[in-house]
Write a protein that holds these residues in place. Structure first.
Motif, PDB file in Angstrom:
ATOM      1  N   LEU A  11      26.936  46.081  21.765  1.00 66.56           N
ATOM      2  CA  LEU A  11      26.759  44.669  22.299  1.00 66.56           C
ATOM      3  C   LEU A  11      28.107  43.901  22.289  1.00 66.56           C
ATOM      4  O   LEU A  11      28.181  43.147  23.289  1.00 66.56           O
ATOM      5  N   LYS A  12      28.957  43.996  21.211  1.00 70.62           N
ATOM      6  CA  LYS A  12      29.930  43.076  21.010  1.00 70.62           C
ATOM      7  C   LYS A  12      30.994  43.720  21.955  1.00 70.62           C
ATOM      8  O   LYS A  12      31.555  42.838  22.935  1.00 70.62           O
ATOM      9  N   ASP A  13      31.156  44.922  22.269  1.00 76.95           N
ATOM     10  CA  ASP A  13      32.333  45.307  23.153  1.00 76.95           C
ATOM     11  C   ASP A  13      31.873  45.036  24.502  1.00 76.95           C
ATOM     12  O   ASP A  13      32.876  44.812  25.227  1.00 76.95           O
ATOM     13  N   THR A  14      30.326  45.213  24.951  1.00 76.34           N
ATOM     14  CA  THR A  14      30.169  44.779  26.198  1.00 76.34           C
ATOM     15  C   THR A  14      30.215  43.325  26.482  1.00 76.34           C
ATOM     16  O   THR A  14      30.698  42.743  27.629  1.00 76.34           O
ATOM     17  N   SER A  15      30.109  42.584  25.341  1.00 74.77           N
ATOM     18  CA  SER A  15      30.085  41.125  25.695  1.00 74.77           C
ATOM     19  C   SER A  15      31.611  40.602  25.812  1.00 74.77           C
ATOM     20  O   SER A  15      31.993  39.877  26.729  1.00 74.77           O
ATOM     21  N   GLU A  16      32.684  41.276  25.113  1.00 77.68           N
ATOM     22  CA  GLU A  16      33.883  41.219  25.274  1.00 77.68           C
ATOM     23  C   GLU A  16      34.546  41.556  26.899  1.00 77.68           C
ATOM     24  O   GLU A  16      35.149  40.652  27.372  1.00 77.68           O
ATOM     25  N   PHE A  17      33.940  42.702  27.176  1.00 78.88           N
ATOM     26  CA  PHE A  17      34.323  43.029  28.412  1.00 78.88           C
ATOM     27  C   PHE A  17      33.845  42.169  29.580  1.00 78.88           C
ATOM     28  O   PHE A  17      34.579  41.669  30.581  1.00 78.88           O
ATOM     29  N   MET A  18      32.670  41.568  29.349  1.00 78.76           N
ATOM     30  CA  MET A  18      31.956  40.618  30.276  1.00 78.76           C
ATOM     31  C   MET A  18      32.750  39.291  30.355  1.00 78.76           C
ATOM     32  O   MET A  18      33.205  38.762  31.325  1.00 78.76           O
ATOM     33  N   VAL A  19      33.364  38.853  29.195  1.00 80.50           N
ATOM     34  CA  VAL A  19      34.351  37.704  29.330  1.00 80.50           C
ATOM     35  C   VAL A  19      35.361  37.774  29.986  1.00 80.50           C
ATOM     36  O   VAL A  19      35.963  37.137  30.872  1.00 80.50           O
ATOM     37  N   ASP A  20      36.063  39.137  29.719  1.00 82.15           N
ATOM     38  CA  ASP A  20      37.275  39.393  30.794  1.00 82.15           C
ATOM     39  C   ASP A  20      36.983  39.423  31.977  1.00 82.15           C
ATOM     40  O   ASP A  20      37.761  38.870  32.723  1.00 82.15           O
ATOM     41  N   LEU A  21      35.874  40.255  32.484  1.00 79.76           N
ATOM     42  CA  LEU A  21      35.700  40.428  33.822  1.00 79.76           C
ATOM     43  C   LEU A  21      35.414  38.985  34.371  1.00 79.76           C
ATOM     44  O   LEU A  21      35.912  38.454  35.426  1.00 79.76           O
ATOM     45  N   ALA A  22      34.517  38.119  33.812  1.00 77.79           N
ATOM     46  CA  ALA A  22      34.103  36.716  34.057  1.00 77.79           C
ATOM     47  C   ALA A  22      35.416  35.966  34.336  1.00 77.79           C
ATOM     48  O   ALA A  22      35.487  35.266  35.355  1.00 77.79           O
ATOM     49  N   TYR A  23      36.139  35.786  33.595  1.00 77.83           N
ATOM     50  CA  TYR A  23      37.614  35.150  33.935  1.00 77.83           C
ATOM     51  C   TYR A  23      38.345  35.738  34.939  1.00 77.83           C
ATOM     52  O   TYR A  23      38.670  34.886  35.561  1.00 77.83           O
ATOM     53  N   SER A  24      38.262  36.693  35.142  1.00 79.65           N
ATOM     54  CA  SER A  24      39.191  37.313  36.125  1.00 79.65           C
ATOM     55  C   SER A  24      38.600  37.378  37.344  1.00 79.65           C
ATOM     56  O   SER A  24      38.997  36.670  38.527  1.00 79.65           O
ATOM     57  N   SER A  25      36.910  37.163  37.657  1.00 79.55           N
ATOM     58  CA  SER A  25      36.509  36.932  38.788  1.00 79.55           C
ATOM     59  C   SER A  25      36.764  35.494  39.097  1.00 79.55           C
ATOM     60  O   SER A  25      36.739  35.030  40.363  1.00 79.55           O
ATOM     61  N   LEU A  26      36.848  34.605  38.122  1.00 77.69           N
ATOM     62  CA  LEU A  26      36.938  33.147  38.422  1.00 77.69           C
ATOM     63  C   LEU A  26      38.394  32.879  38.947  1.00 77.69           C
ATOM     64  O   LEU A  26      38.686  32.318  39.746  1.00 77.69           O
ATOM     65  N   ILE A  27      39.423  33.581  38.029  1.00 78.90           N
ATOM     66  CA  ILE A  27      40.660  33.495  38.475  1.00 78.90           C
ATOM     67  C   ILE A  27      41.192  34.056  39.931  1.00 78.90           C
ATOM     68  O   ILE A  27      41.777  33.550  40.652  1.00 78.90           O
ATOM     69  N   TYR A  28      40.430  35.082  40.136  1.00 81.48           N
ATOM     70  CA  TYR A  28      40.988  35.751  41.410  1.00 81.48           C
ATOM     71  C   TYR A  28      39.812  35.516  42.532  1.00 81.48           C
ATOM     72  O   TYR A  28      39.758  35.775  43.737  1.00 81.48           O
TER      73      TYR A  28
END
Length: 193
Positions: A11-28
């Motif tokens: 659960l923790k690993d998935t949430s960390e990955f989600m945050v990385d992807l979410a910021y990337s989706s926003l930035i790009y």
């Protein structure tokens, strides 16, 4: 490590990955990556339910474990809050609210991007390990995760085999993206040795 600890770690690993992807989706301003975040949020819901069921089971069979159960429930709630925040960030991208000027400036200065590529049946990557493909050396793209059906493999190693249907989530230089996608979809068959 017991089953509850394994599920909480996932659960923790998935949430960390989600945050990385979410910021990337926003930035790009990348809707494809934002959609992955939404998919992961659904996965988190399923995982959260499994944790709740296990916690109830432990509580009923081992009442002396109640203190550990309370900690697990609080930890789960905190992790789910992080996942919801990531989902909210992705939602901004999916609703087309546009880039903030500061983000647009940072993108121009950024030298890396995140992209997704699905491995086709006729891909040169099919059946090879990451060591064999040398993707990071050949095209500069570093695979940070693999989506295989409904499961994720975070930080795949050199011995991880690439399978047909895998969605490779990679980061690297913008100029490496076209070749990376061409290798995955079978357009380009030239993988240097």
């Amino acid at each position: 490590m017991n089953r509850l600890e394994e599920l909480l770690l996932e659960l923790k690993d998935t949430s960390e990955f989600m945050v990385d992807l979410a910021y990337s989706s926003l930035i790009y301003d990348n809707e494809e990556i934002a959609e992955e975040v939404i998919f992961l949020a659904d996965t988190m819901g399923d995982l959260s339910l499994r944790i709740q069921e296990l916690v109830v089971e432990i509580g009923m069979s081992k009442p002396e474990e109640i203190a550990r159960i309370v900690v697990a429930i609080r930890l789960q709630a905190s992790i789910m809050s992080i996942a919801e925040a990531a989902k909210s960030i992705a939602d901004v991208v999916l609703r087309g609210l546009g880039k903030h000027p500061v983000l647009a400036m940072s993108i121009k200065e950024s030298e890396t991007t995140i992209t997704l590529a699905k491995v086709a049946e006729d891909s040169v990557l099919k059946g090879k390990t990451f060591a064999e493909t040398r993707l990071s050396t050949n095209c500069g793209m570093f695979v940070i995760a693999i989506k295989r059906e409904r499961e994720y493999i975070f930080g795949p190693g050199r011995s991880t085999k690439i399978e047909v249907g895998d969605i490779l989530i990679a980061k690297g230089p913008e100029e490496g993206v076209p070749w990376f996608k061409d290798l995955a979809d079978g357009t380009d068959k030239d993988l240097p040795a």
